[in-house]
Design a protein around this motif. Sequence first.
Motif, PDB file in Angstrom:
ATOM      1  N   UNK A 288       1.029  -1.578   0.080  1.00  0.00           N
ATOM      2  CA  UNK A 288       0.701  -0.516  -0.878  1.00  0.00           C
ATOM      3  C   UNK A 288       1.708   0.623  -0.803  1.00  0.00           C
ATOM      4  N   UNK A 289       2.437   0.703   0.299  1.00  0.00           N
ATOM      5  CA  UNK A 289       3.432   1.769   0.458  1.00  0.00           C
ATOM      6  C   UNK A 289       4.756   1.153   0.892  1.00  0.00           C
ATOM      7  N   UNK A 290       5.803   1.884   0.584  1.00  0.00           N
ATOM      8  CA  UNK A 290       7.143   1.471   1.019  1.00  0.00           C
ATOM      9  C   UNK A 290       7.835   2.759   1.448  1.00  0.00           C
ATOM     10  N   UNK A 291       7.558   3.148   2.701  1.00  0.00           N
ATOM     11  CA  UNK A 291       8.026   4.439   3.201  1.00  0.00           C
ATOM     12  C   UNK A 291       9.552   4.500   3.209  1.00  0.00           C
ATOM     13  N   UNK A 292      10.192   3.384   3.562  1.00  0.00           N
ATOM     14  CA  UNK A 292      11.653   3.299   3.497  1.00  0.00           C
ATOM     15  C   UNK A 292      11.999   2.450   2.279  1.00  0.00           C
ATOM     16  N   UNK A 293      12.544   3.082   1.208  1.00  0.00           N
ATOM     17  CA  UNK A 293      12.785   2.329  -0.020  1.00  0.00           C
ATOM     18  C   UNK A 293      13.774   1.176   0.158  1.00  0.00           C
ATOM     19  N   UNK A 294      14.471   1.138   1.288  1.00  0.00           N
ATOM     20  CA  UNK A 294      15.419   0.053   1.543  1.00  0.00           C
ATOM     21  C   UNK A 294      14.738  -1.248   1.971  1.00  0.00           C
ATOM     22  N   UNK A 295      13.434  -1.210   2.220  1.00  0.00           N
ATOM     23  CA  UNK A 295      12.723  -2.416   2.679  1.00  0.00           C
ATOM     24  C   UNK A 295      12.015  -3.046   1.478  1.00  0.00           C
ATOM     25  N   UNK A 296      12.453  -4.289   1.106  1.00  0.00           N
ATOM     26  CA  UNK A 296      12.068  -4.853  -0.190  1.00  0.00           C
ATOM     27  C   UNK A 296      10.559  -4.971  -0.412  1.00  0.00           C
ATOM     28  N   UNK A 297       9.873  -5.686   0.482  1.00  0.00           N
ATOM     29  CA  UNK A 297       8.441  -5.929   0.259  1.00  0.00           C
ATOM     30  C   UNK A 297       7.584  -4.709   0.562  1.00  0.00           C
TER      31      UNK A 297
ATOM     32  N   UNK B 123     -14.186  -1.748   9.913  1.00  0.00           N
ATOM     33  CA  UNK B 123     -13.874  -1.402   8.527  1.00  0.00           C
ATOM     34  C   UNK B 123     -12.843  -2.382   7.942  1.00  0.00           C
ATOM     35  N   UNK B 124     -11.750  -2.608   8.684  1.00  0.00           N
ATOM     36  CA  UNK B 124     -10.692  -3.466   8.150  1.00  0.00           C
ATOM     37  C   UNK B 124     -11.132  -4.917   8.032  1.00  0.00           C
ATOM     38  N   UNK B 125     -12.155  -5.321   8.809  1.00  0.00           N
ATOM     39  CA  UNK B 125     -12.677  -6.692   8.724  1.00  0.00           C
ATOM     40  C   UNK B 125     -13.422  -6.952   7.422  1.00  0.00           C
ATOM     41  N   UNK B 126     -13.738  -5.923   6.660  1.00  0.00           N
ATOM     42  CA  UNK B 126     -14.486  -6.109   5.407  1.00  0.00           C
ATOM     43  C   UNK B 126     -13.578  -6.798   4.373  1.00  0.00           C
ATOM     44  N   UNK B 127     -14.189  -7.473   3.378  1.00  0.00           N
ATOM     45  CA  UNK B 127     -13.370  -8.102   2.331  1.00  0.00           C
ATOM     46  C   UNK B 127     -12.530  -7.062   1.575  1.00  0.00           C
ATOM     47  N   UNK B 128     -11.369  -7.510   1.126  1.00  0.00           N
ATOM     48  CA  UNK B 128     -10.435  -6.623   0.432  1.00  0.00           C
ATOM     49  C   UNK B 128     -11.090  -5.917  -0.769  1.00  0.00           C
ATOM     50  N   UNK B 129     -11.906  -6.665  -1.547  1.00  0.00           N
ATOM     51  CA  UNK B 129     -12.518  -6.052  -2.744  1.00  0.00           C
ATOM     52  C   UNK B 129     -13.396  -4.862  -2.366  1.00  0.00           C
ATOM     53  N   UNK B 130     -14.092  -5.010  -1.244  1.00  0.00           N
ATOM     54  CA  UNK B 130     -14.966  -3.908  -0.785  1.00  0.00           C
ATOM     55  C   UNK B 130     -14.123  -2.675  -0.476  1.00  0.00           C
ATOM     56  N   UNK B 131     -13.007  -2.898   0.242  1.00  0.00           N
ATOM     57  CA  UNK B 131     -12.164  -1.772   0.642  1.00  0.00           C
ATOM     58  C   UNK B 131     -11.498  -1.140  -0.583  1.00  0.00           C
ATOM     59  N   UNK B 132     -11.143  -1.997  -1.550  1.00  0.00           N
ATOM     60  CA  UNK B 132     -10.453  -1.487  -2.745  1.00  0.00           C
ATOM     61  C   UNK B 132     -11.354  -0.619  -3.630  1.00  0.00           C
ATOM     62  N   UNK B 133     -12.671  -0.666  -3.393  1.00  0.00           N
ATOM     63  CA  UNK B 133     -13.571   0.225  -4.158  1.00  0.00           C
ATOM     64  C   UNK B 133     -13.225   1.693  -3.915  1.00  0.00           C
ATOM     65  N   UNK B 134     -12.580   1.966  -2.781  1.00  0.00           N
ATOM     66  CA  UNK B 134     -12.171   3.351  -2.449  1.00  0.00           C
ATOM     67  C   UNK B 134     -10.639   3.422  -2.392  1.00  0.00           C
ATOM     68  N   UNK B 135      -9.999   2.805  -3.386  1.00  0.00           N
ATOM     69  CA  UNK B 135      -8.528   2.726  -3.431  1.00  0.00           C
ATOM     70  C   UNK B 135      -7.921   4.135  -3.443  1.00  0.00           C
ATOM     71  N   UNK B 136      -6.918   4.327  -2.620  1.00  0.00           N
ATOM     72  CA  UNK B 136      -6.321   5.640  -2.425  1.00  0.00           C
ATOM     73  C   UNK B 136      -5.748   6.230  -3.714  1.00  0.00           C
ATOM     74  N   UNK B 137      -5.166   5.376  -4.554  1.00  0.00           N
ATOM     75  CA  UNK B 137      -4.540   5.919  -5.776  1.00  0.00           C
ATOM     76  C   UNK B 137      -5.524   6.034  -6.938  1.00  0.00           C
ATOM     77  N   UNK B 138      -6.785   5.654  -6.665  1.00  0.00           N
ATOM     78  CA  UNK B 138      -7.827   5.897  -7.660  1.00  0.00           C
ATOM     79  C   UNK B 138      -8.477   7.249  -7.402  1.00  0.00           C
TER      80      UNK B 138
END
Length: 356
Positions: free
Chosen positions: A128-137, A101-116
């Motif tokens: 896509x997530x920043x579980x600890x807000x202290x971590x910049x990226x 699944x993860x080997x698929x192109x990003x656009x394919x995976x984004x068709x089922x984007x979690x926040x959509x």
Amino acid sequence: MSTTTTTTSTAPAEPKYVYFSYEGTFSGRRLVSPSSPSDEQSFTQIPIVDISSLSSPSPSARADVAHALALACERVGFLYITGHGVSPELIEETFGAAKEYFDMPLERKMERWIYGSRHVRGYEPVYGARVDPGVKLGDRNEGFLLGYEPAFDPSPPSLTPERAEMIGQWGNNFPPDLPEFRAKLGTYHAELLKLSRRLMRAFGLALGVGEGYFDEMGQMDAPNTAMKVIHYPPQEVDSADETGIGAHTDFTCFTLLQTTLPGLEVLNAGGHWVQAPPMPGTFIMNVGDFLMRMSNGRFLSTVHRVKNVLGEDRYSIPFFFNTNLDAPVEVLKTCQSPENPPKYPTELVGEVGNSS
Ligand SMILES: O=C(O)CCC(=O)C(=O)O
Ligand SMILES: [Fe+2]
């Protein structure tokens, strides 16, 4: 039934994360309280508990396992379980489906984007997530999240139309053209659900309400589980700006985890990160906030994080067990007394986190 410990190493203390105390809010950052007992007063190793006797006809053999589980949950909040009965082939196949699944192109995976999706299910890209807000990226992982559906339950519930609708509203977000992916994740979910119900019965025993409590109270016939397959691309450097997944506690009763590489770190009360590498034949299990609340703080919902700095792709599959959406998260009667009143309010599983 035996209990032993693993040999692990600890990194230098990072006072920044001395201890996260639970303040009853989900979305807010956990407060750091200045508590730094020595490692000896906390833990430096993750215990191992053999749970095979949970299927024994002998009540005392089952009670022994419940006791060993309780000790690990009180002292550490993390443990390795052996004798769980889940086949290594099933685990291997599920990792195989995740990698494909993860080997698929990003656009394919984004068709089922979690926040959509209305109920936050589906694909979440790297950062896509920043579980600890202290971590910049943010968190350097991509994941696919799914939740309970009766088709993934080996003992599907008989639901009233109202409850069926409530559960049905929380629909999954699978790519419709990948039926194999859905089927494989569903098979793994079914197996883990069976194991989780067995463990929940052991926790009923451990906490004094009895093995049958959560079944008899109708709290886990259609449980609000979640399951995720996660891919952690290697971090270029051990940077403070990014991490595999930031420091957090789980929003569950408990979590059952498989991983392909080391990288998971568990915070002890002395402020040291204890390594929790994968161990063949085991699941890593940890207590989440709900079981901590039900036990009135007797069981620890321990802070953990992932750093993938080994230069290889890391995969993991956490299975998050919760009781039913409409079950109460309440301090059990057996875990409170006039001297030890409830530390946490009662809320329904589906409400916790929505009110803050
Ligand atoms: O990938 C791991 O080892 C842990 C993941 C985790 O802690 C989580 O998803 O809550
Ligand atoms: Fe976690």
